[in-house]
Design a protein around this motif. Structure first.
Motif, PDB file in Angstrom:
ATOM      1  N   ALA A 336      11.335  -3.237  -1.368  1.00  0.00           N
ATOM      2  CA  ALA A 336      11.085  -2.041  -2.173  1.00  0.00           C
ATOM      3  C   ALA A 336       9.613  -1.960  -2.568  1.00  0.00           C
ATOM      4  CB  ALA A 336      11.976  -2.046  -3.413  1.00  0.00           C
ATOM      5  N   LYS A 337       9.052  -3.064  -3.039  1.00  0.00           N
ATOM      6  CA  LYS A 337       7.637  -3.085  -3.411  1.00  0.00           C
ATOM      7  C   LYS A 337       6.764  -2.729  -2.217  1.00  0.00           C
ATOM      8  CE  LYS A 337       7.945  -6.540  -7.131  1.00  0.00           C
ATOM      9  NZ  LYS A 337       7.577  -7.920  -7.549  1.00  0.00           N
ATOM     10  N   ASN A 338       7.111  -3.282  -1.056  1.00  0.00           N
ATOM     11  CA  ASN A 338       6.360  -3.045   0.177  1.00  0.00           C
ATOM     12  C   ASN A 338       6.381  -1.565   0.554  1.00  0.00           C
ATOM     13  OD1 ASN A 338       6.430  -2.636   3.221  1.00  0.00           O
ATOM     14  ND2 ASN A 338       5.739  -4.763   3.180  1.00  0.00           N
ATOM     15  N   GLN A 339       7.557  -0.981   0.616  1.00  0.00           N
ATOM     16  CA  GLN A 339       7.671   0.399   1.069  1.00  0.00           C
ATOM     17  C   GLN A 339       7.077   1.392   0.069  1.00  0.00           C
ATOM     18  OE1 GLN A 339       9.184   1.491   4.355  1.00  0.00           O
ATOM     19  NE2 GLN A 339       8.224  -0.521   4.398  1.00  0.00           N
ATOM     20  N   LEU A 340       7.236   1.136  -1.202  1.00  0.00           N
ATOM     21  CA  LEU A 340       6.678   2.034  -2.212  1.00  0.00           C
ATOM     22  C   LEU A 340       5.154   1.916  -2.262  1.00  0.00           C
ATOM     23  CD1 LEU A 340       9.427   1.632  -4.933  1.00  0.00           C
ATOM     24  CD2 LEU A 340       8.981   3.655  -3.530  1.00  0.00           C
ATOM     25  N   HIS A 341       4.632   0.741  -1.965  1.00  0.00           N
ATOM     26  CA  HIS A 341       3.178   0.593  -1.873  1.00  0.00           C
ATOM     27  C   HIS A 341       2.650   1.345  -0.652  1.00  0.00           C
ATOM     28  CE1 HIS A 341      -0.683  -1.210  -2.792  1.00  0.00           C
ATOM     29  NE2 HIS A 341      -0.804  -1.594  -1.522  1.00  0.00           N
ATOM     30  N   PHE A 342       3.396   1.270   0.442  1.00  0.00           N
ATOM     31  CA  PHE A 342       2.972   2.000   1.648  1.00  0.00           C
ATOM     32  C   PHE A 342       3.011   3.503   1.386  1.00  0.00           C
ATOM     33  CE2 PHE A 342       3.764   3.232   6.272  1.00  0.00           C
ATOM     34  CZ  PHE A 342       2.446   3.017   6.637  1.00  0.00           C
ATOM     35  N   PHE A 343       4.030   3.961   0.681  1.00  0.00           N
ATOM     36  CA  PHE A 343       4.082   5.375   0.273  1.00  0.00           C
ATOM     37  C   PHE A 343       2.825   5.747  -0.514  1.00  0.00           C
ATOM     38  CE2 PHE A 343       4.943   7.847  -3.652  1.00  0.00           C
ATOM     39  CZ  PHE A 343       4.996   9.114  -3.091  1.00  0.00           C
TER      40      PHE A 343
END
Length: 360
Positions: A336-343
Protein backbone atom coordinates in the motif's frame (compact mmCIF):
# COMPACT_ATOMS: atom_id res chain seq x y z
CA UNK A 1 -6.17 -23.75 -5.54
CA UNK A 2 -3.79 -26.68 -5.58
CA UNK A 3 -2.26 -27.69 -8.92
CA UNK A 4 -1.68 -31.25 -7.70
CA UNK A 5 -3.18 -33.52 -10.34
CA UNK A 6 -6.03 -35.79 -9.24
CA UNK A 7 -5.79 -38.64 -11.82
CA UNK A 8 -9.39 -39.76 -11.37
CA UNK A 9 -10.85 -36.29 -11.85
CA UNK A 10 -8.48 -35.40 -14.70
CA UNK A 11 -9.44 -38.57 -16.56
CA UNK A 12 -13.13 -37.74 -16.22
CA UNK A 13 -12.51 -34.27 -17.68
CA UNK A 14 -10.18 -35.48 -20.44
CA UNK A 15 -12.82 -37.97 -21.56
CA UNK A 16 -14.96 -35.05 -22.72
CA UNK A 17 -12.24 -34.35 -25.31
CA UNK A 18 -11.53 -38.01 -26.23
CA UNK A 19 -8.29 -38.10 -24.24
CA UNK A 20 -7.10 -39.81 -21.08
CA UNK A 21 -3.93 -40.21 -19.05
CA UNK A 22 -3.27 -43.40 -21.00
CA UNK A 23 -2.88 -41.57 -24.33
CA UNK A 24 -1.63 -38.16 -23.16
CA UNK A 25 0.66 -36.47 -20.64
CA UNK A 26 -0.35 -33.58 -18.41
CA UNK A 27 1.74 -31.09 -16.44
CA UNK A 28 1.14 -27.71 -14.71
CA UNK A 29 1.53 -24.70 -17.02
CA UNK A 30 2.53 -21.15 -16.07
CA UNK A 31 2.70 -19.44 -12.70
CA UNK A 32 -0.82 -18.02 -12.41
CA UNK A 33 -2.13 -17.64 -8.88
CA UNK A 34 -5.87 -17.84 -9.61
CA UNK A 35 -6.86 -20.68 -11.93
CA UNK A 36 -5.14 -24.07 -12.21
CA UNK A 37 -3.73 -24.47 -15.70
CA UNK A 38 -2.21 -27.58 -17.31
CA UNK A 39 -0.67 -28.48 -20.65
CA UNK A 40 -2.02 -31.69 -22.16
CA UNK A 41 0.29 -33.33 -24.70
CA UNK A 42 -0.53 -36.27 -26.97
CA UNK A 43 0.89 -37.70 -30.18
CA UNK A 44 -1.58 -35.83 -32.37
CA UNK A 45 -2.61 -32.73 -30.41
CA UNK A 46 -1.61 -30.41 -27.58
CA UNK A 47 -4.02 -28.17 -25.67
CA UNK A 48 -4.43 -26.27 -22.42
CA UNK A 49 -6.77 -27.56 -19.73
CA UNK A 50 -7.89 -25.14 -17.03
CA UNK A 51 -9.85 -25.41 -13.80
CA UNK A 52 -11.48 -22.08 -12.98
CA UNK A 53 -11.19 -20.81 -9.43
CA UNK A 54 -14.82 -20.57 -8.31
CA UNK A 55 -13.79 -18.80 -5.10
CA UNK A 56 -12.53 -15.80 -7.10
CA UNK A 57 -14.94 -16.18 -10.03
CA UNK A 58 -18.29 -16.91 -8.39
CA UNK A 59 -19.96 -17.64 -11.74
CA UNK A 60 -17.33 -19.50 -13.80
CA UNK A 61 -19.83 -20.10 -16.60
CA UNK A 62 -19.94 -16.33 -17.13
CA UNK A 63 -16.14 -16.21 -17.44
CA UNK A 64 -16.30 -18.87 -20.15
CA UNK A 65 -19.25 -17.24 -21.92
CA UNK A 66 -17.50 -13.86 -22.03
CA UNK A 67 -14.34 -15.42 -23.45
CA UNK A 68 -16.40 -17.21 -26.11
CA UNK A 69 -18.07 -13.98 -27.24
CA UNK A 70 -14.77 -12.10 -27.33
CA UNK A 71 -12.89 -14.77 -29.24
CA UNK A 72 -15.66 -15.25 -31.79
CA UNK A 73 -15.48 -11.53 -32.51
CA UNK A 74 -11.68 -11.56 -32.69
CA UNK A 75 -11.70 -14.54 -35.06
CA UNK A 76 -14.02 -12.60 -37.38
CA UNK A 77 -11.68 -9.60 -37.24
CA UNK A 78 -8.70 -11.87 -37.91
CA UNK A 79 -10.43 -13.32 -40.97
CA UNK A 80 -11.00 -9.77 -42.24
CA UNK A 81 -7.32 -8.88 -41.64
CA UNK A 82 -8.44 -6.38 -38.98
CA UNK A 83 -6.69 -8.04 -36.03
CA UNK A 84 -2.97 -8.87 -36.33
CA UNK A 85 -2.72 -11.05 -33.22
CA UNK A 86 -3.88 -14.63 -32.64
CA UNK A 87 -7.24 -15.14 -30.91
CA UNK A 88 -7.04 -17.79 -28.19
CA UNK A 89 -10.21 -19.83 -28.62
CA UNK A 90 -11.83 -22.35 -26.32
CA UNK A 91 -12.19 -25.92 -27.57
CA UNK A 92 -15.50 -27.75 -27.79
CA UNK A 93 -16.19 -30.96 -25.92
CA UNK A 94 -17.45 -34.06 -27.71
CA UNK A 95 -21.00 -32.79 -27.39
CA UNK A 96 -20.22 -29.25 -28.56
CA UNK A 97 -19.94 -27.42 -25.23
CA UNK A 98 -17.10 -25.14 -24.08
CA UNK A 99 -17.19 -26.06 -20.42
CA UNK A 100 -17.09 -29.18 -18.29
CA UNK A 101 -18.57 -29.41 -14.80
CA UNK A 102 -17.08 -32.15 -12.66
CA UNK A 103 -18.24 -32.12 -9.05
CA UNK A 104 -17.93 -28.55 -7.81
CA UNK A 105 -15.29 -27.66 -10.39
CA UNK A 106 -15.66 -26.03 -13.79
CA UNK A 107 -13.13 -26.82 -16.51
CA UNK A 108 -12.40 -25.69 -20.05
CA UNK A 109 -9.93 -26.52 -22.80
CA UNK A 110 -8.08 -23.74 -24.63
CA UNK A 111 -6.03 -23.64 -27.81
CA UNK A 112 -2.28 -24.06 -27.26
CA UNK A 113 0.10 -21.87 -29.25
CA UNK A 114 3.59 -23.41 -29.62
CA UNK A 115 6.94 -21.63 -29.94
CA UNK A 116 6.14 -18.77 -27.64
CA UNK A 117 7.02 -17.47 -24.19
CA UNK A 118 5.89 -15.01 -21.53
CA UNK A 119 7.75 -12.23 -19.70
CA UNK A 120 7.39 -10.84 -16.19
CA UNK A 121 8.94 -7.38 -16.60
CA UNK A 122 9.43 -4.79 -19.33
CA UNK A 123 13.09 -4.53 -20.28
CA UNK A 124 13.16 -1.39 -22.44
CA UNK A 125 11.13 1.22 -24.31
CA UNK A 126 10.85 -0.89 -27.47
CA UNK A 127 9.29 -3.71 -25.52
CA UNK A 128 6.97 -1.27 -23.70
CA UNK A 129 5.74 -0.01 -27.07
CA UNK A 130 5.02 -3.59 -28.15
CA UNK A 131 3.07 -4.27 -24.95
CA UNK A 132 0.87 -1.19 -25.30
CA UNK A 133 0.41 -1.79 -29.02
CA UNK A 134 -0.79 -5.36 -28.44
CA UNK A 135 -3.29 -4.45 -25.74
CA UNK A 136 -4.41 -1.49 -27.84
CA UNK A 137 -4.93 -3.74 -30.88
CA UNK A 138 -7.03 -6.02 -28.67
CA UNK A 139 -9.29 -3.15 -27.56
CA UNK A 140 -9.42 -1.63 -31.04
CA UNK A 141 -10.60 -4.93 -32.55
CA UNK A 142 -13.38 -5.04 -29.93
CA UNK A 143 -14.35 -1.38 -30.25
CA UNK A 144 -17.41 -2.28 -32.34
CA UNK A 145 -18.45 -5.09 -29.99
CA UNK A 146 -21.28 -4.00 -27.65
CA UNK A 147 -19.58 -3.99 -24.25
CA UNK A 148 -22.88 -4.40 -22.42
CA UNK A 149 -23.19 -7.93 -23.87
CA UNK A 150 -20.45 -9.04 -21.48
CA UNK A 151 -21.23 -10.05 -17.93
CA UNK A 152 -19.52 -7.97 -15.23
CA UNK A 153 -17.37 -10.76 -13.82
CA UNK A 154 -16.22 -8.84 -10.74
CA UNK A 155 -18.79 -6.12 -10.00
CA UNK A 156 -17.33 -2.63 -9.44
CA UNK A 157 -13.82 -3.96 -9.98
CA UNK A 158 -12.42 -0.56 -11.01
CA UNK A 159 -14.99 1.64 -9.29
CA UNK A 160 -13.05 4.02 -7.04
CA UNK A 161 -16.00 5.06 -4.86
CA UNK A 162 -16.67 1.38 -4.11
CA UNK A 163 -13.04 0.79 -3.12
CA UNK A 164 -13.11 3.86 -0.87
CA UNK A 165 -16.32 2.62 0.76
CA UNK A 166 -14.60 -0.71 1.44
CA UNK A 167 -11.71 1.14 3.05
CA UNK A 168 -14.08 3.22 5.18
CA UNK A 169 -15.81 0.07 6.43
CA UNK A 170 -12.49 -1.55 7.28
CA UNK A 171 -11.39 1.59 9.15
CA UNK A 172 -14.66 1.83 11.07
CA UNK A 173 -14.51 -1.79 12.19
CA UNK A 174 -10.71 -2.08 12.65
CA UNK A 175 -11.32 -5.77 13.36
CA UNK A 176 -7.64 -6.66 13.75
CA UNK A 177 -6.55 -3.52 15.61
CA UNK A 178 -4.20 -2.50 12.81
CA UNK A 179 -5.49 1.01 12.10
CA UNK A 180 -2.93 2.64 14.40
CA UNK A 181 -0.17 1.31 12.10
CA UNK A 182 -1.54 3.03 9.02
CA UNK A 183 -3.72 5.99 10.08
CA UNK A 184 -1.61 8.50 8.15
CA UNK A 185 -1.95 6.42 4.99
CA UNK A 186 -5.73 6.23 5.45
CA UNK A 187 -5.87 10.00 5.94
CA UNK A 188 -3.83 10.49 2.75
CA UNK A 189 -6.30 8.41 0.72
CA UNK A 190 -9.34 10.33 1.89
CA UNK A 191 -7.58 13.67 1.45
CA UNK A 192 -7.45 13.22 -2.34
CA UNK A 193 -10.95 14.60 -2.82
CA UNK A 194 -10.18 16.69 -5.90
CA UNK A 195 -8.77 13.65 -7.69
CA UNK A 196 -11.63 11.44 -6.48
CA UNK A 197 -14.20 13.93 -7.77
CA UNK A 198 -12.41 14.13 -11.12
CA UNK A 199 -12.64 10.35 -11.49
CA UNK A 200 -16.38 10.38 -10.75
CA UNK A 201 -16.94 13.09 -13.36
CA UNK A 202 -14.89 11.25 -16.01
CA UNK A 203 -16.84 8.05 -15.48
CA UNK A 204 -20.02 9.89 -16.46
CA UNK A 205 -18.73 10.93 -19.89
CA UNK A 206 -16.22 8.31 -21.06
CA UNK A 207 -17.53 5.68 -23.50
CA UNK A 208 -17.61 2.08 -22.32
CA UNK A 209 -15.25 -0.27 -24.14
CA UNK A 210 -14.38 -3.93 -23.79
CA UNK A 211 -11.30 -3.71 -21.59
CA UNK A 212 -8.90 -6.44 -20.51
CA UNK A 213 -8.46 -5.14 -16.93
CA UNK A 214 -5.22 -7.02 -16.28
CA UNK A 215 -2.77 -5.53 -18.77
CA UNK A 216 0.48 -6.84 -17.31
CA UNK A 217 3.19 -7.95 -19.70
CA UNK A 218 2.78 -11.56 -18.52
CA UNK A 219 -0.68 -11.62 -20.11
CA UNK A 220 0.91 -11.53 -23.56
CA UNK A 221 2.46 -14.40 -25.50
CA UNK A 222 5.66 -13.49 -27.36
CA UNK A 223 6.86 -15.31 -30.47
CA UNK A 224 10.08 -17.27 -30.02
CA UNK A 225 10.98 -16.39 -33.63
CA UNK A 226 10.26 -12.65 -33.74
CA UNK A 227 10.22 -11.75 -30.02
CA UNK A 228 7.05 -9.75 -30.71
CA UNK A 229 3.64 -10.25 -29.07
CA UNK A 230 1.44 -12.76 -30.88
CA UNK A 231 -1.55 -13.10 -28.51
CA UNK A 232 -3.37 -11.49 -25.60
CA UNK A 233 -4.20 -14.12 -23.00
CA UNK A 234 -6.10 -14.44 -19.71
CA UNK A 235 -9.45 -12.92 -20.67
CA UNK A 236 -11.08 -13.76 -17.31
CA UNK A 237 -11.43 -10.12 -16.23
CA UNK A 238 -12.54 -8.76 -19.61
CA UNK A 239 -15.54 -6.57 -18.89
CA UNK A 240 -17.08 -3.26 -19.86
CA UNK A 241 -14.68 -0.53 -18.76
CA UNK A 242 -12.68 2.52 -19.79
CA UNK A 243 -9.42 2.65 -21.75
CA UNK A 244 -7.87 4.67 -18.90
CA UNK A 245 -8.11 1.51 -16.75
CA UNK A 246 -6.07 -0.65 -19.12
CA UNK A 247 -3.51 2.07 -19.80
CA UNK A 248 -3.23 2.83 -16.10
CA UNK A 249 -2.56 -0.82 -15.29
CA UNK A 250 0.25 -0.87 -17.85
CA UNK A 251 1.78 2.25 -16.30
CA UNK A 252 1.40 0.81 -12.80
CA UNK A 253 3.15 -2.45 -13.67
CA UNK A 254 5.76 -1.17 -16.14
CA UNK A 255 6.81 2.37 -15.21
CA UNK A 256 8.05 2.03 -11.64
CA UNK A 257 11.71 1.17 -11.03
CA UNK A 258 10.76 -0.79 -7.90
CA UNK A 259 8.57 -3.91 -7.51
CA UNK A 260 5.13 -3.24 -6.03
CA UNK A 261 6.31 -4.34 -2.58
CA UNK A 262 9.66 -2.52 -2.72
CA UNK A 263 10.30 -0.59 0.49
CA UNK A 264 13.08 1.85 -0.43
CA UNK A 265 10.60 4.53 -1.48
CA UNK A 266 13.22 7.31 -1.50
CA UNK A 267 14.70 5.60 -4.58
CA UNK A 268 11.38 5.22 -6.41
CA UNK A 269 11.20 6.94 -9.79
CA UNK A 270 8.85 7.04 -12.78
CA UNK A 271 10.46 5.53 -15.87
CA UNK A 272 9.49 8.28 -18.30
CA UNK A 273 11.02 6.52 -21.30
CA UNK A 274 8.76 3.55 -20.61
CA UNK A 275 5.74 5.81 -20.06
CA UNK A 276 6.36 7.59 -23.36
CA UNK A 277 6.65 4.28 -25.23
CA UNK A 278 3.48 2.91 -23.61
CA UNK A 279 1.53 6.05 -24.51
CA UNK A 280 2.84 6.02 -28.08
CA UNK A 281 2.04 2.34 -28.61
CA UNK A 282 -1.43 2.63 -27.12
CA UNK A 283 -2.42 5.78 -29.02
CA UNK A 284 -1.02 4.42 -32.29
CA UNK A 285 -2.94 1.15 -32.03
CA UNK A 286 -6.20 2.85 -31.04
CA UNK A 287 -6.06 5.55 -33.73
CA UNK A 288 -9.55 6.04 -35.11
CA UNK A 289 -11.28 4.20 -32.26
CA UNK A 290 -10.28 6.35 -29.25
CA UNK A 291 -11.72 9.86 -28.98
CA UNK A 292 -9.84 12.91 -27.70
CA UNK A 293 -11.42 12.72 -24.23
CA UNK A 294 -10.30 9.09 -23.89
CA UNK A 295 -6.78 10.05 -24.92
CA UNK A 296 -6.70 12.82 -22.30
CA UNK A 297 -8.02 10.36 -19.70
CA UNK A 298 -4.90 8.21 -20.06
CA UNK A 299 -3.08 10.62 -17.73
CA UNK A 300 -5.80 10.17 -15.13
CA UNK A 301 -5.76 6.41 -15.56
CA UNK A 302 -2.00 6.34 -14.99
CA UNK A 303 -2.62 7.83 -11.54
CA UNK A 304 -5.87 6.02 -10.80
CA UNK A 305 -4.65 2.43 -10.95
CA UNK A 306 -1.81 2.72 -8.40
CA UNK A 307 -4.10 4.83 -6.19
CA UNK A 308 -6.87 2.24 -6.35
CA UNK A 309 -4.67 -0.83 -5.84
CA UNK A 310 -2.96 1.01 -2.99
CA UNK A 311 -6.38 1.45 -1.38
CA UNK A 312 -7.13 -2.25 -1.90
CA UNK A 313 -3.82 -3.31 -0.33
CA UNK A 314 -4.47 -0.97 2.59
CA UNK A 315 -8.02 -2.26 3.07
CA UNK A 316 -6.83 -5.85 3.04
CA UNK A 317 -4.11 -5.07 5.59
CA UNK A 318 -6.61 -3.48 7.98
CA UNK A 319 -9.04 -6.39 7.55
CA UNK A 320 -6.36 -9.02 8.23
CA UNK A 321 -5.04 -10.03 4.78
CA UNK A 322 -8.03 -11.99 3.50
CA UNK A 323 -7.74 -11.27 -0.24
CA UNK A 324 -4.12 -10.89 -1.35
CA UNK A 325 -1.55 -13.58 -0.67
CA UNK A 326 1.09 -12.26 1.74
CA UNK A 327 4.59 -13.44 2.63
CA UNK A 328 4.71 -11.71 6.04
CA UNK A 329 2.38 -9.72 8.37
CA UNK A 330 3.30 -6.28 6.95
CA UNK A 331 3.34 -7.30 3.29
CA UNK A 332 0.07 -5.60 2.33
CA UNK A 333 1.02 -2.47 4.25
CA UNK A 334 4.32 -2.30 2.35
CA UNK A 335 2.46 -2.74 -0.92
CA UNK A 336 0.00 0.00 0.00
CA UNK A 337 2.78 2.44 0.90
CA UNK A 338 4.56 1.58 -2.35
CA UNK A 339 1.57 2.05 -4.63
CA UNK A 340 0.33 5.22 -2.94
CA UNK A 341 3.82 6.71 -3.16
CA UNK A 342 3.91 5.86 -6.86
CA UNK A 343 0.53 7.56 -7.25
CA UNK A 344 1.96 10.68 -5.59
CA UNK A 345 4.98 10.72 -7.90
CA UNK A 346 2.74 10.41 -10.97
CA UNK A 347 0.35 13.05 -9.61
CA UNK A 348 3.24 15.47 -9.02
CA UNK A 349 4.47 15.18 -12.63
CA UNK A 350 1.01 15.24 -14.25
CA UNK A 351 1.87 18.33 -16.38
CA UNK A 352 4.90 16.50 -17.78
CA UNK A 353 2.85 13.38 -18.52
CA UNK A 354 0.14 15.48 -20.17
CA UNK A 355 2.71 17.12 -22.42
CA UNK A 356 3.91 13.69 -23.54
CA UNK A 357 0.41 12.45 -24.40
CA UNK A 358 -0.67 15.70 -26.09
CA UNK A 359 2.23 15.42 -28.54
CA UNK A 360 1.03 12.05 -29.82
Amino acid sequence: MSKVIDPQQINKVLAFYNYSLSNSKIAPLGNGLINCTYLVRSEDFNFVLQRINHHVFKQPADVIANAELINQHLQQKKAQALYPLEPIWQLNTNDGRVQVTEGENTWRAIQFIPNCYTLETVANAKQAYQVAQAFGQFTAALSDFPADKLTEIIPQFHHLDFRLAQLQTAVSEDAKGRLSQCQSLVDFCFSQQTFIKHIAELEQVLPLQVTHNDTKINNLLFSSETNAPIAVIDLDTCMPGFVMHDFGDMVRTCCCNLPEDGTDLAKMTVRLDIFTALAQGYVDSLAGTMNSLEQQSLITGAQLLPFMIGIRFLTDFIEGDHYFHTAHPLHNLQRAKNQLHFFKLLHDIEPQLSKIVKKL
